[in-house]
Design a protein around this motif. Sequence first.
Motif, PDB file in Angstrom:
ATOM      1  N   ALA A   3      97.504  -8.999  -8.532  1.00 48.59           N
ATOM      2  CA  ALA A   3      97.769  -9.244  -7.115  1.00 48.59           C
ATOM      3  C   ALA A   3      96.890  -8.359  -6.239  1.00 48.59           C
ATOM      4  O   ALA A   3      96.363  -8.814  -5.221  1.00 48.59           O
ATOM      5  CB  ALA A   3      99.244  -9.001  -6.818  1.00 48.59           C
ATOM      6  N   THR A   4      96.727  -7.112  -6.637  1.00 50.34           N
ATOM      7  CA  THR A   4      95.868  -6.199  -5.879  1.00 50.34           C
ATOM      8  C   THR A   4      94.417  -6.649  -5.921  1.00 50.34           C
ATOM      9  O   THR A   4      93.720  -6.636  -4.896  1.00 50.34           O
ATOM     10  CB  THR A   4      95.984  -4.771  -6.448  1.00 50.34           C
ATOM     11  OG1 THR A   4      97.355  -4.402  -6.494  1.00 50.34           O
ATOM     12  CG2 THR A   4      95.212  -3.791  -5.597  1.00 50.34           C
ATOM     13  N   CYS A   6      93.376  -9.689  -6.357  1.00 52.47           N
ATOM     14  CA  CYS A   6      93.270 -10.906  -5.551  1.00 52.47           C
ATOM     15  C   CYS A   6      93.220 -10.584  -4.060  1.00 52.47           C
ATOM     16  O   CYS A   6      92.464 -11.210  -3.314  1.00 52.47           O
ATOM     17  CB  CYS A   6      94.436 -11.847  -5.846  1.00 52.47           C
ATOM     18  SG  CYS A   6      94.235 -12.782  -7.357  1.00 52.47           S
ATOM     19  N   TYR A  54      96.497 -16.201  -6.902  1.00 52.84           N
ATOM     20  CA  TYR A  54      97.498 -15.298  -6.335  1.00 52.84           C
ATOM     21  C   TYR A  54      98.895 -15.917  -6.368  1.00 52.84           C
ATOM     22  O   TYR A  54      99.869 -15.255  -6.725  1.00 52.84           O
ATOM     23  CB  TYR A  54      97.100 -14.937  -4.907  1.00 52.84           C
ATOM     24  CG  TYR A  54      98.014 -13.943  -4.245  1.00 52.84           C
ATOM     25  CD1 TYR A  54      97.976 -12.604  -4.605  1.00 52.84           C
ATOM     26  CD2 TYR A  54      98.913 -14.330  -3.262  1.00 52.84           C
ATOM     27  CE1 TYR A  54      98.803 -11.679  -4.010  1.00 52.84           C
ATOM     28  CE2 TYR A  54      99.746 -13.418  -2.654  1.00 52.84           C
ATOM     29  CZ  TYR A  54      99.700 -12.095  -3.032  1.00 52.84           C
ATOM     30  OH  TYR A  54     100.532 -11.186  -2.447  1.00 52.84           O
ATOM     31  N   TYR A  55      98.993 -17.202  -5.986  1.00 58.18           N
ATOM     32  CA  TYR A  55     100.300 -17.853  -5.965  1.00 58.18           C
ATOM     33  C   TYR A  55     100.696 -18.439  -7.307  1.00 58.18           C
ATOM     34  O   TYR A  55     101.846 -18.804  -7.510  1.00 58.18           O
ATOM     35  CB  TYR A  55     100.337 -18.951  -4.897  1.00 58.18           C
ATOM     36  CG  TYR A  55     100.328 -18.406  -3.493  1.00 58.18           C
ATOM     37  CD1 TYR A  55     101.231 -17.444  -3.083  1.00 58.18           C
ATOM     38  CD2 TYR A  55      99.397 -18.852  -2.571  1.00 58.18           C
ATOM     39  CE1 TYR A  55     101.218 -16.934  -1.799  1.00 58.18           C
ATOM     40  CE2 TYR A  55      99.375 -18.366  -1.280  1.00 58.18           C
ATOM     41  CZ  TYR A  55     100.290 -17.402  -0.912  1.00 58.18           C
ATOM     42  OH  TYR A  55     100.268 -16.904   0.361  1.00 58.18           O
TER      43      TYR A  55
END
Length: 89
Positions: A3-4, A6, A54-55
């Motif tokens: 996540a970071t 991305c 990300y999603y």
Amino acid sequence: MIATACLIALIATSVAILLNLYRLAIGPDVTDRILALDTMVINAIGLIVLLGIYYGTTIYFEAAMLIAMVGFVTTVAFCKYLLRGNVIE
């Protein structure tokens, strides 16, 4: 961790799109503007793929493929228009 990564990539891609907008606005020639539009399409595809990662959904990848096809066709149409003055012969 992903996540970071991305989020950092999203920020970098957004900055690249803003720089493309700058080149699009002040490009000294029409060919520079077409190149800026093509690069902006590539950056938009990257942005959409990053959002898909990300999603965690696959619908974004299909949207990126559609935008890639449309971007290619529009770039070819713009270049053909500049060379010959019309798109359809």
